[in-house]
Scaffold this motif. Structure first.
Motif, PDB file in Angstrom:
ATOM      1  N   SER A 121      18.776  44.761  -8.884  1.00  0.00           N
ATOM      2  CA  SER A 121      18.344  43.570  -9.625  1.00  0.00           C
ATOM      3  C   SER A 121      19.508  42.632  -9.899  1.00  0.00           C
ATOM      4  N   LEU A 122      20.713  43.191 -10.011  1.00  0.00           N
ATOM      5  CA  LEU A 122      21.895  42.373 -10.291  1.00  0.00           C
ATOM      6  C   LEU A 122      22.384  41.619  -9.061  1.00  0.00           C
ATOM      7  N   PHE A 123      22.502  42.313  -7.949  1.00  0.00           N
ATOM      8  CA  PHE A 123      23.202  41.756  -6.796  1.00  0.00           C
ATOM      9  C   PHE A 123      22.303  41.372  -5.616  1.00  0.00           C
ATOM     10  N   VAL A 124      21.017  41.680  -5.717  1.00  0.00           N
ATOM     11  CA  VAL A 124      20.099  41.309  -4.630  1.00  0.00           C
ATOM     12  C   VAL A 124      18.936  40.485  -5.159  1.00  0.00           C
ATOM     13  N   ASP A 125      18.320  40.977  -6.206  1.00  0.00           N
ATOM     14  CA  ASP A 125      17.122  40.339  -6.734  1.00  0.00           C
ATOM     15  C   ASP A 125      17.416  38.960  -7.323  1.00  0.00           C
ATOM     16  N   GLN A 126      18.584  38.788  -7.923  1.00  0.00           N
ATOM     17  CA  GLN A 126      18.953  37.502  -8.496  1.00  0.00           C
ATOM     18  C   GLN A 126      19.533  36.600  -7.400  1.00  0.00           C
ATOM     19  N   TRP A 127      18.647  36.123  -6.550  1.00  0.00           N
ATOM     20  CA  TRP A 127      19.052  35.389  -5.349  1.00  0.00           C
ATOM     21  C   TRP A 127      19.879  34.144  -5.668  1.00  0.00           C
TER      22      TRP A 127
ATOM     23  N   THR B 125      17.989  50.730  -9.165  1.00  0.00           N
ATOM     24  CA  THR B 125      17.141  49.560  -9.353  1.00  0.00           C
ATOM     25  C   THR B 125      17.877  48.480 -10.137  1.00  0.00           C
ATOM     26  N   PHE B 126      18.631  48.894 -11.130  1.00  0.00           N
ATOM     27  CA  PHE B 126      19.417  47.951 -11.934  1.00  0.00           C
ATOM     28  C   PHE B 126      20.465  47.243 -11.078  1.00  0.00           C
ATOM     29  N   VAL B 127      21.178  47.994 -10.262  1.00  0.00           N
ATOM     30  CA  VAL B 127      22.196  47.407  -9.378  1.00  0.00           C
ATOM     31  C   VAL B 127      21.545  46.432  -8.398  1.00  0.00           C
TER      32      VAL B 127
ATOM     33  N   ILE C  18      23.058  43.457 -17.998  1.00  0.00           N
ATOM     34  CA  ILE C  18      23.107  44.676 -18.810  1.00  0.00           C
ATOM     35  C   ILE C  18      22.177  44.546 -20.018  1.00  0.00           C
ATOM     36  N   LEU C  19      22.189  43.366 -20.660  1.00  0.00           N
ATOM     37  CA  LEU C  19      21.297  43.124 -21.795  1.00  0.00           C
ATOM     38  C   LEU C  19      19.835  43.259 -21.375  1.00  0.00           C
ATOM     39  N   GLY C  20      19.499  42.684 -20.221  1.00  0.00           N
ATOM     40  CA  GLY C  20      18.131  42.767 -19.718  1.00  0.00           C
ATOM     41  C   GLY C  20      17.715  44.194 -19.419  1.00  0.00           C
ATOM     42  N   GLU C  21      18.630  44.968 -18.859  1.00  0.00           N
ATOM     43  CA  GLU C  21      18.342  46.368 -18.537  1.00  0.00           C
ATOM     44  C   GLU C  21      18.102  47.171 -19.812  1.00  0.00           C
ATOM     45  N   LEU C  22      18.918  46.960 -20.833  1.00  0.00           N
ATOM     46  CA  LEU C  22      18.745  47.673 -22.100  1.00  0.00           C
ATOM     47  C   LEU C  22      17.400  47.338 -22.741  1.00  0.00           C
ATOM     48  N   LEU C  23      17.028  46.065 -22.733  1.00  0.00           N
ATOM     49  CA  LEU C  23      15.736  45.646 -23.287  1.00  0.00           C
ATOM     50  C   LEU C  23      14.582  46.255 -22.489  1.00  0.00           C
ATOM     51  N   TYR C  24      14.762  46.305 -21.163  1.00  0.00           N
ATOM     52  CA  TYR C  24      13.735  46.892 -20.304  1.00  0.00           C
ATOM     53  C   TYR C  24      13.538  48.370 -20.638  1.00  0.00           C
ATOM     54  N   LEU C  25      14.636  49.100 -20.814  1.00  0.00           N
ATOM     55  CA  LEU C  25      14.554  50.535 -21.124  1.00  0.00           C
ATOM     56  C   LEU C  25      13.854  50.767 -22.455  1.00  0.00           C
ATOM     57  N   VAL C  26      14.148  49.896 -23.440  1.00  0.00           N
ATOM     58  CA  VAL C  26      13.556  50.048 -24.770  1.00  0.00           C
ATOM     59  C   VAL C  26      12.073  49.693 -24.749  1.00  0.00           C
ATOM     60  N   VAL C  27      11.739  48.547 -24.164  1.00  0.00           N
ATOM     61  CA  VAL C  27      10.351  48.055 -24.179  1.00  0.00           C
ATOM     62  C   VAL C  27       9.429  48.952 -23.365  1.00  0.00           C
ATOM     63  N   THR C  28       9.900  49.424 -22.212  1.00  0.00           N
ATOM     64  CA  THR C  28       9.049  50.229 -21.326  1.00  0.00           C
ATOM     65  C   THR C  28       9.204  51.729 -21.537  1.00  0.00           C
ATOM     66  N   SER C  29      10.100  52.113 -22.457  1.00  0.00           N
ATOM     67  CA  SER C  29      10.360  53.536 -22.739  1.00  0.00           C
ATOM     68  C   SER C  29      10.733  54.305 -21.471  1.00  0.00           C
ATOM     69  N   THR C  30      11.524  53.646 -20.629  1.00  0.00           N
ATOM     70  CA  THR C  30      11.965  54.260 -19.370  1.00  0.00           C
ATOM     71  C   THR C  30      13.241  55.066 -19.596  1.00  0.00           C
ATOM     72  N   LYS C  31      13.289  56.250 -19.030  1.00  0.00           N
ATOM     73  CA  LYS C  31      14.481  57.080 -19.153  1.00  0.00           C
ATOM     74  C   LYS C  31      15.488  56.739 -18.058  1.00  0.00           C
ATOM     75  N   ILE C  32      16.761  56.880 -18.396  1.00  0.00           N
ATOM     76  CA  ILE C  32      17.826  56.604 -17.429  1.00  0.00           C
ATOM     77  C   ILE C  32      17.823  57.686 -16.344  1.00  0.00           C
ATOM     78  N   SER C  33      17.840  57.241 -15.090  1.00  0.00           N
ATOM     79  CA  SER C  33      17.843  58.159 -13.957  1.00  0.00           C
ATOM     80  C   SER C  33      18.613  57.517 -12.817  1.00  0.00           C
ATOM     81  N   THR C  34      18.839  58.280 -11.759  1.00  0.00           N
ATOM     82  CA  THR C  34      19.540  57.729 -10.587  1.00  0.00           C
ATOM     83  C   THR C  34      18.757  56.568 -10.000  1.00  0.00           C
ATOM     84  N   PHE C  35      17.442  56.712  -9.932  1.00  0.00           N
ATOM     85  CA  PHE C  35      16.591  55.644  -9.404  1.00  0.00           C
ATOM     86  C   PHE C  35      16.682  54.382 -10.254  1.00  0.00           C
ATOM     87  N   GLU C  36      16.714  54.577 -11.577  1.00  0.00           N
ATOM     88  CA  GLU C  36      16.780  53.435 -12.484  1.00  0.00           C
ATOM     89  C   GLU C  36      18.115  52.707 -12.351  1.00  0.00           C
ATOM     90  N   ILE C  37      19.190  53.475 -12.154  1.00  0.00           N
ATOM     91  CA  ILE C  37      20.512  52.861 -11.970  1.00  0.00           C
ATOM     92  C   ILE C  37      20.542  52.066 -10.664  1.00  0.00           C
TER      93      ILE C  37
END
Length: 323
Positions: free
Chosen positions: A125-131, A121-123, A100-119
């Protein structure tokens, strides 16, 4: 007489910290988005340079460092009476918290808006990408049953099982350059590394005695031989690839970075055995080593893009002499 120490052996905890540095180096090389593309994009004759060679060498050590972590877990858990359930809860809490901390920093640094796609992608990154985190949690969940089986298994059967598994999991993929893989998933590798750590613990000193008797060398020498071989293989593949104009040879130069290759798993065992034998206790090192998993989580998931592409902007320095 063997020296007795209070608490965990700080040499092993120091090895844990060293492995985390190797993983950070691997992530720097592997997730650097060189040329704004995947790492394979720079492994070509056209783009080859000393900087590419440096990236190849940096990328070699991440997977074997992960193997060391699992071997350490197998070594400690096989004789532990602590609750695995509590450990699972603790790790899950850390994964979610830092995710969650990483996602918040990502949104701030990249100026990305919250969307269904972003959510989504976040899920992911949590349960698949972090092998590592996901497979480690699965390993911990099955570890009580695994520990019981390994603890009650006769040594002769354990020996035969390990030899057979290592042949199919490591030797055959190594000599076939990965074209033949009987155990291809990460959880398979984690289970095997866990069994290696458990074997070392259950039959303390026997593997070292066998190696000294059979090969007349210590674990330090074996570790250095593996390091020289792995770096040397990169040099040979690169030189031949450049001479023949073959992108394929340059890409397979890092074939031994895979966790199930003989040099990598042998180096992982050699490092663990070597550090384990240098026993001492340091409260400072033991406390610092507890932060290694947090360090891993801080540069995984969505933080990859923040660190390597925005904070450090790796790809901008790909052709720099100060690289």
């Amino acid at each position: 007489m063997e020296n007795k120490i209070q608490g965990r052996n700080s040499s092993i905890e120091l090895l844990r910290m060293l492995c985390m540095l190797l993983i950070v180096a691997h992530h720097y090389a592997y997730h650097g988005q060189w040329l704004n593309a995947g790492t394979d994009a720079i492994y070509t004759v056209e783009h080859f340079s000393l900087n590419v060679f440096f990236i190849q060498i940096m990328s070699l050590w991440g997977r074997l460092a992960a193997a060391v972590f699992i071997i350490i877990s197998g070594y400690y858990l096989i004789g532990s009476k602590k609750s695995v359930k509590n450990k699972c809860k603790s790790i899950l809490f850390l994964v979610l918290g830092y995710g969650i901390l990483g996602e918040l920093l990502y949104l701030v640094v990249t100026s990305t808006k919250i969307s269904t796609f972003e959510i989504e992608t976040f899920v992911y990154s949590l349960f698949v990408d972090q092998w590592f985190s996901v497979n480690y949690l699965v390993l911990l969940c099955v570890s009580p049953a695994l520990i019981y089986c390994l603890s009650t298994m006769p040594k002769e059967l354990f020996d035969k099982l390990l030899v057979a598994v290592l042949i199919f999991w490591s030797l055959i993929p190594t000599i076939s350059f990965g074209k033949i893989n009987y155990f291809s998933s990460d959880i398979d590798s984690f289970l095997i590394c866990f069994c290696l750590g458990a074997y070392i613990k259950l039959y303390e000193g026997e593997l070292t005695a066998y190696v000294r008797k059979k090969f007349r060398v210590g674990w330090d020498w074996i570790a250095w031989i593996c390091v020289v071989f792995m770096i040397g293989s990169v040099v040979v593949f690169d030189i031949v690839g450049l001479l023949l104009g073959s992108d394929t040879l340059i890409r397979v130069a890092t074939t031994f970075l895979q966790l199930n290759r003989v040099p990598a798993i042998l180096l992982a065992v050699a490092l663990f055995e070597s550090f384990k034998q240098k026993k001492y206790c340091s409260n400072m090192i033991n406390r610092l080593s507890k932060s290694t998993f947090a360090v891993y989580l801080l540069h995984e998931g969505r933080m990859r893009d923040v660190i390597w592409n925005h904070c450090f902007a790796n790809s901008q320095y790909f052709e720099s002499k100060l690289f």
